[in-house]
Design an enzyme around this catalytic site. Sequence first.
Site, mmCIF file in Angstrom:
data_model
loop_
_atom_site.group_PDB
_atom_site.id
_atom_site.type_symbol
_atom_site.label_atom_id
_atom_site.label_comp_id
_atom_site.label_asym_id
_atom_site.label_seq_id
_atom_site.Cartn_x
_atom_site.Cartn_y
_atom_site.Cartn_z
ATOM 1 N N HIS A 73 1.826 -10.460 29.689
ATOM 2 C CA HIS A 73 1.692 -11.941 29.531
ATOM 3 C C HIS A 73 0.149 -11.734 28.506
ATOM 4 C CE1 HIS A 73 0.592 -16.194 29.669
ATOM 5 N NE2 HIS A 73 1.548 -16.310 30.340
ATOM 6 N N ASP A 101 7.975 -15.596 35.404
ATOM 7 C CA ASP A 101 9.543 -15.358 35.079
ATOM 8 C C ASP A 101 10.004 -14.506 35.986
ATOM 9 O OD1 ASP A 101 9.446 -17.702 33.281
ATOM 10 O OD2 ASP A 101 8.432 -16.234 31.623
HETATM 11 N N1 CMC Z 1 7.309 -3.789 28.640
HETATM 12 C C1 CMC Z 1 6.742 -2.558 28.176
HETATM 13 N N2 CMC Z 1 5.598 -2.581 27.359
HETATM 14 C C2 CMC Z 1 5.109 -3.870 27.296
HETATM 15 C C3 CMC Z 1 5.524 -5.035 27.683
HETATM 16 C C4 CMC Z 1 6.580 -4.991 28.558
HETATM 17 N N3 CMC Z 1 7.139 -5.980 28.980
HETATM 18 N N4 CMC Z 1 4.507 -5.863 27.617
HETATM 19 C C5 CMC Z 1 3.684 -5.292 26.507
HETATM 20 N N5 CMC Z 1 3.796 -4.105 26.644
HETATM 21 C C6 CMC Z 1 2.884 -2.880 26.082
HETATM 22 C C7 CMC Z 1 3.304 -2.941 24.577
HETATM 23 O O1 CMC Z 1 4.325 -2.270 23.988
HETATM 24 C C8 CMC Z 1 1.834 -2.620 24.127
HETATM 25 O O2 CMC Z 1 1.677 -1.108 24.047
HETATM 26 P P1 CMC Z 1 0.850 -0.215 23.305
HETATM 27 O O3 CMC Z 1 -0.733 -0.759 23.527
HETATM 28 O O4 CMC Z 1 1.116 1.356 23.605
HETATM 29 O O5 CMC Z 1 1.414 -0.581 21.822
HETATM 30 C C9 CMC Z 1 0.830 -3.266 25.190
HETATM 31 O O6 CMC Z 1 1.511 -3.421 26.236
HETATM 32 C C10 CMC Z 1 0.215 -4.566 24.698
HETATM 33 O O7 CMC Z 1 1.168 -5.216 24.268
HETATM 34 P P2 CMC Z 1 1.365 -6.443 23.345
HETATM 35 O O8 CMC Z 1 2.702 -6.811 22.985
HETATM 36 O O9 CMC Z 1 0.134 -6.486 22.458
HETATM 37 O O10 CMC Z 1 1.017 -7.580 24.349
HETATM 38 P P3 CMC Z 1 1.070 -9.260 23.968
HETATM 39 O O11 CMC Z 1 -0.103 -9.866 24.789
HETATM 40 O O12 CMC Z 1 1.106 -9.730 22.544
HETATM 41 O O13 CMC Z 1 2.422 -9.532 24.612
HETATM 42 C C11 CMC Z 1 4.252 -10.595 25.967
HETATM 43 C C12 CMC Z 1 2.595 -10.339 25.711
HETATM 44 C C13 CMC Z 1 4.494 -11.593 26.988
HETATM 45 C C14 CMC Z 1 4.807 -10.947 24.594
HETATM 46 C C15 CMC Z 1 4.782 -9.117 26.194
HETATM 47 O O14 CMC Z 1 4.047 -8.547 27.454
HETATM 48 C C16 CMC Z 1 6.338 -9.336 26.532
HETATM 49 O O15 CMC Z 1 7.001 -9.139 25.677
HETATM 50 N N6 CMC Z 1 6.750 -9.272 27.913
HETATM 51 C C17 CMC Z 1 8.031 -9.189 28.239
HETATM 52 C C18 CMC Z 1 8.745 -10.674 28.165
HETATM 53 C C19 CMC Z 1 8.122 -11.600 29.171
HETATM 54 O O16 CMC Z 1 8.315 -11.318 30.237
HETATM 55 N N7 CMC Z 1 7.754 -12.697 28.432
HETATM 56 C C20 CMC Z 1 7.223 -13.995 29.444
HETATM 57 C C21 CMC Z 1 5.928 -14.216 29.143
HETATM 58 S S1 CMC Z 1 5.339 -15.358 30.670
HETATM 59 C C22 CMC Z 1 5.860 -16.941 30.372
HETATM 60 C C23 CMC Z 1 5.209 -17.594 29.222
HETATM 61 O O17 CMC Z 1 4.014 -18.003 29.350
HETATM 62 O O18 CMC Z 1 6.018 -18.162 28.376
#
Ligand code: CMC
Length: 436
Positions: free
Chosen positions: A306, A363
């Site tokens: 998240h 989710d």
């Molecule tokens: N699976 C595998 N690796 C992940 C995931 C995941 N679901 N989420 C983040 N990472 C890794 C990412 O690759 C990165 O790794 P590194 O530091 O080695 O490059 C690290 O964790 C940080 O990721 P980020 O993309 O910088 O984190 P963020 O805060 O920008 O992303 C997110 C948040 C929700 C977009 C992401 O965690 C994601 O894509 N999750 C899966 C989709 C999901 O479940 N979304 C629902 C969010 S909750 C509902 C809402 O509020 O709308």
Amino acid sequence: MEQTISRVEVDGKTVELPIKKAALGANVIDMRTLQAQTGLLSFDPGFISTASCETKITYIDGDAGVLLHRGYPIDQLAEHSDYLEVCYLLLHGELPTAAQKQDFDDRVTHHTMVHEQMTRFFQGFRRDAHPMSIMVASVGALSAFYHDSTDIFDPHQRMIASMRLIAKAPTLAAMAHKYSIGQPFNYPRNDLDYASNFLHMCFSVPTEPYAQNPIVSRALDRIFILHADLAQVASTSTVRLAGSSGADPFACIAAGVASLWGPSHGGANEAVLRMLAEIGSPDRIPHFLARAKDKSDPFRLMGFGHRIYKNYDPRAKIMQRTAREALAELNASDPLLDVALELERIALSDDYFVSRRLFPNIDFYSGIILKAMGFPTSMFPALFAVARTVGWVAQWKEMIEDPKLRMGHPSQLYVGEPQREYKPIEVREAEVLPPS
Ligand code: CMC
């Protein structure tokens, strides 16, 4: 002494920027004079370090796993309140008295029908249209039907538009579902509570009575509460940005629906179910975990991670309990739940996920409950949109009612071509393909 000024040194010159105090959480450096003082802008793609507005609605502490609406913890609201009471709280800032609650419930309830011509509007969609595409279009189309609530500078019209959006979002989502399966639309039933009415509109058929199950209604009501608002997340920021130009409220909320649709946001619950089905059985989890960790593979573990919650999402805990209760009531032992629980167990002890603080989010569980209730996966984000409508509306109202409102216009770091002269096409062709 309390610090109220931050000092930043730019090219040997010290500039002062005021610090604004937050009631809870991080204080902010007021950057509004940065450009005037230094000629520089701040650069913050994804707005990770940027507070885009002042708000009194929702507070999140991602490290502590806290979510407060108007100061009330989400677990207390999910336990003791109901969705329409939470709507009142988000919109008005306080919990209602009994009389205010009755009045609010009545007013929302009596706006549940949509203009009859909307049914013809629906006929234009293909049967296999995604419910979110129908939601984007039909929520936006409300502005074509309700001209008497689009003057955003009239407080009465703003409130009527708010009521209409909260009341009609479930009707439109249910119509999208019925349309996709070729069944007749159900009119809303105003004798039912918000969640029960939604279940009726989605699942009742004219040929036989539909038995309401209060435990299932309560579970859906709780899902709505848990999704009601989440501060300045992408869809809410979209609504604020769209609304900051003075745009029509229905169009602004349609913009929020569009933003919510993405798999990183409200489309995640749908994506979780697809992923669990693809995994299929607990023994295949290690393969998918390896893929999630592989940076050359775009696969991510849906329902994990998240932007704000770098601790257990408090809503996910409640949702996990609700999933167990609802599945027991529906007698729906779902093999995907076994996969989900095993995935949760393994991921929570895996160093990749632990070190990045990737916990299951809301989710992760909501999709399993919705599936057991009989909703197709494509409807999951539409349910999220129904629940989040109040959050968007409350944030939009707060923004419009702020005398300091300015139209949003983020700046940019331009890294493209410098100014250059236009060349006619013959000249460009000659340059690309010089005669041999
Ligand atoms: N699976 C595998 N690796 C992940 C995931 C995941 N679901 N989420 C983040 N990472 C890794 C990412 O690759 C990165 O790794 P590194 O530091 O080695 O490059 C690290 O964790 C940080 O990721 P980020 O993309 O910088 O984190 P963020 O805060 O920008 O992303 C997110 C948040 C929700 C977009 C992401 O965690 C994601 O894509 N999750 C899966 C989709 C999901 O479940 N979304 C629902 C969010 S909750 C509902 C809402 O509020 O709308």
